[in-house]
Scaffold this active site. Structure first.
Site, PDB file in Angstrom:
ATOM      1  N   ARG A   1    -129.791 -11.962  68.689  1.00  0.00           N
ATOM      2  CA  ARG A   1    -128.806 -12.343  67.657  1.00  0.00           C
ATOM      3  C   ARG A   1    -127.806 -13.369  68.180  1.00  0.00           C
ATOM      4  NH1 ARG A   1    -127.123  -6.786  64.513  1.00  0.00           N
ATOM      5  NH2 ARG A   1    -128.814  -6.901  63.009  1.00  0.00           N
TER       6      ARG A   1
ATOM      7  N   LYS B   1    -137.219   6.897  56.374  1.00  0.00           N
ATOM      8  CA  LYS B   1    -136.872   7.468  55.080  1.00  0.00           C
ATOM      9  C   LYS B   1    -137.371   6.673  53.889  1.00  0.00           C
ATOM     10  CE  LYS B   1    -132.610   9.858  56.157  1.00  0.00           C
ATOM     11  NZ  LYS B   1    -131.170   9.767  55.899  1.00  0.00           N
TER      12      LYS B   1
ATOM     13  N   GLY C   1    -134.975  -3.822  62.810  1.00  0.00           N
ATOM     14  CA  GLY C   1    -134.846  -3.794  64.271  1.00  0.00           C
ATOM     15  C   GLY C   1    -136.067  -3.249  64.982  1.00  0.00           C
TER      16      GLY C   1
ATOM     17  N   GLY D   1    -131.128  -4.340  57.476  1.00  0.00           N
ATOM     18  CA  GLY D   1    -130.544  -3.900  56.202  1.00  0.00           C
ATOM     19  C   GLY D   1    -130.366  -5.063  55.243  1.00  0.00           C
TER      20      GLY D   1
HETATM   21  P1  AMP Z   1    -136.091   2.969  59.724  1.00  0.00           P
HETATM   22  O1  AMP Z   1    -134.752   2.643  60.318  1.00  0.00           O
HETATM   23  O2  AMP Z   1    -136.019   3.660  58.408  1.00  0.00           O
HETATM   24  O3  AMP Z   1    -137.032   1.790  59.735  1.00  0.00           O
HETATM   25  O4  AMP Z   1    -136.721   4.079  60.671  1.00  0.00           O
HETATM   26  C1  AMP Z   1    -137.053   3.849  61.997  1.00  0.00           C
HETATM   27  C2  AMP Z   1    -137.292   5.162  62.661  1.00  0.00           C
HETATM   28  O5  AMP Z   1    -138.319   5.848  61.989  1.00  0.00           O
HETATM   29  C3  AMP Z   1    -137.730   5.034  64.100  1.00  0.00           C
HETATM   30  O6  AMP Z   1    -136.703   5.497  64.933  1.00  0.00           O
HETATM   31  C4  AMP Z   1    -138.973   5.938  64.183  1.00  0.00           C
HETATM   32  O7  AMP Z   1    -138.960   6.773  65.300  1.00  0.00           O
HETATM   33  C5  AMP Z   1    -138.878   6.750  62.911  1.00  0.00           C
HETATM   34  N1  AMP Z   1    -140.186   7.232  62.474  1.00  0.00           N
HETATM   35  C6  AMP Z   1    -141.310   6.531  62.287  1.00  0.00           C
HETATM   36  N2  AMP Z   1    -142.340   7.333  61.949  1.00  0.00           N
HETATM   37  C7  AMP Z   1    -141.855   8.589  61.917  1.00  0.00           C
HETATM   38  C8  AMP Z   1    -142.427   9.866  61.662  1.00  0.00           C
HETATM   39  N3  AMP Z   1    -143.714   9.991  61.353  1.00  0.00           N
HETATM   40  N4  AMP Z   1    -141.620  10.944  61.736  1.00  0.00           N
HETATM   41  C9  AMP Z   1    -140.317  10.805  62.056  1.00  0.00           C
HETATM   42  N5  AMP Z   1    -139.726   9.643  62.305  1.00  0.00           N
HETATM   43  C10 AMP Z   1    -140.470   8.529  62.245  1.00  0.00           C
END
Ligand code: AMP
Length: 406
Positions: A37, A199, A357, A380
């Site tokens: 960045r 999520k 990220g 985001g």
């Molecule tokens: P996000 O910020 O929503 O893109 O989420 C990223 C995070 O999702 C990372 O830290 C991953 O470890 C987590 N993640 C990916 N797949 C899974 C899974 N099957 N179960 C739990 N966490 C997950």
């Protein structure tokens, strides 16, 4: 660009307030773990220096909760990274507001840079307090926004300052908008998206908007389990957002043909025991995932997703979110194999845009960064942009058509 950029304005002899996003990952010892960045703002900084402006740099770093916290001081960013990159000394104001900043800003000569301490040491920054914004604006004649990663926030330094002085886009903001805008128009097809991460709730809006544009969306990561549960598959203790099941069911009814889900996963009883993994093919038998959580795509899903990418020969790809818990080596294969498949698609001429990220980090870890079309510096912000929202930091910039008082 529908907004004016730093190229469109007279900057010689001006004091330019440059908003950057130096919210970089720091190690426990305060070392900068990834300076992307910072590096990405060098073209704007260099342009301002070369064109005779004096620069007042503003950023936030971390979540200091509205009061000074040495852990999140921008002094370390200036000393560790920016000074060596620019090969020049920076001045520093230990408070972004108040007399020291004012006096140092006034004394700046063309080509000199003053870095202000973390904006978020003041709660007024996140509250978009008008007096705080006006005080910051009083330090300069013109604002340049190069903080794409913070432009979805209506904070004082993003949306407040432009109420008092004209604001234009820096080169990084311009690059981000130029890379992401085609994804909402009618880019070359086939056009596919890959969404992963934790999520569904964070990504449902972007998924809905992208479904109007893309030919297919591959869903992986933790968010896939809410989709699988909505379809009646057993998911054991995997990450599921119960509150999203109805919304996901509706999406599957209307756009099910475009949504590709995994057929198996790599599971374990917990993240603390990654050495005892099991490959589970999804079924409706509750026993199949009993006491297990899915942490990565299984081998069949990896192969199916890779085949889909290879056979579709996409011309446009957007990827956000890891396909599994890629931070844990045992569950990194899905994310890494997909990153490699996208690297290969880019080699074949696809425009591959990666936002977020974790997905960007995976691309860097594999040494694939150079081959990708664009790696967004704002996870985001890129998601909100692709949801179709107008980012407050972009809305606040002077329209390309308007004139700016010299
Ligand atoms: P996000 O910020 O929503 O893109 O989420 C990223 C995070 O999702 C990372 O830290 C991953 O470890 C987590 N993640 C990916 N797949 C899974 C899974 N099957 N179960 C739990 N966490 C997950």
């Amino acid at each position: 660009m529908v907004k004016k950029t730093v190229r469109d304005v007279e900057i010689k002899g001006k004091k330019v307030l440059l908003r950057v996003d130096y919210n970089v990952p720091l190690s426990d010892k305060g070392e900068i773990e990834d300076d992307t960045r910072i590096r990405e703002t060098i073209p704007t900084l260099q342009y301002l220096i070369d064109h005779g402006a004096s620069i007042i740099l503003m950023s936030h770093l971390g979540r200091p909760k509205g009061s000074p916290d040495p852990k999140f001081s921008l002094h370390q960013v200036a000393a560790q990274c920016l000074e060596p990159l620019l090969k020049r000394k920076l001045q520093f104001a230990a408070d972004c507001s108040g007399n020291e900043a004012k006096q140092k800003a006034e004394a700046l000569s063309p080509g000199e840079i003053l870095m202000l301490e973390n904006l978020r040491f003041h709660p007024e920054e996140e509250k978009n307090d008008p007096i705080f914004a006006k005080n910051l604006a009083s330090l300069g004649d013109l604002m340049v926004n190069d903080a794409f990663g913070a432009s979805h926030r209506a904070h004082a330094s993003i949306a407040g300052i432009p109420k008092y002085i004209p604001a234009v886009a820096g080169f990084l903001l311009e690059k981000e908008l130029n890379a992401l805008s085609p994804l909402l128009l009618n880019p070359p097809r086939p056009y596919i998206a890959l969404l992963g991460g934790a999520k569904v709730s964070d990504k449902l809006c972007v998924l809905k908007n992208l479904l109007l544009k893309v030919d297919a969306v591959l869903v992986g990561g933790g968010m896939a389990f809410t989709f699988l549960k909505a379809q009646g598959f057993a998911v054991g203790n995997s990450l599921v957002e119960e509150t999203q099941i109805d919304a996901v069911k509706k999406l599957l009814e209307t756009d099910g043909k475009k949504i590709k889900l995994p057929s198996d996963c790599l599971a374990a009883s917990s993240l603390q025991s990654p050495e005892q993994t099991m490959n589970v093919t999804f079924s409706k038998d509750p026993g199949s995932m009993a006491n297990l959580q899915g942490f990565d795509l299984g081998p069949a899903s990896i192969q199916a997703f890779k085949n889909f990418i290879e056979e579709t020969k996409p011309k446009t790809v957007f990827w956000n979110g890891p396909m599994g818990v890629f931070e844990v080596p045992e569950f990194s294969k899905g994310t890494f194999e997909i990153a490699k498949a996208l690297g290969a698609a880019a080699k074949e001429g696809a425009s591959v845009i990666v936002g977020g990220g974790d997905s960007v980090a995976a691309v860097h870890l594999l040494g694939l960064a150079k081959g990708m079309t664009h790696l967004s510096t704002g996870g985001g912000a890129s998601l909100e942009f692709l949801e179709g929202k107008t980012l407050p930091g972009v809305a606040a910039l002077v329209d390309a058509e308007s004139s700016i008082p010299k």
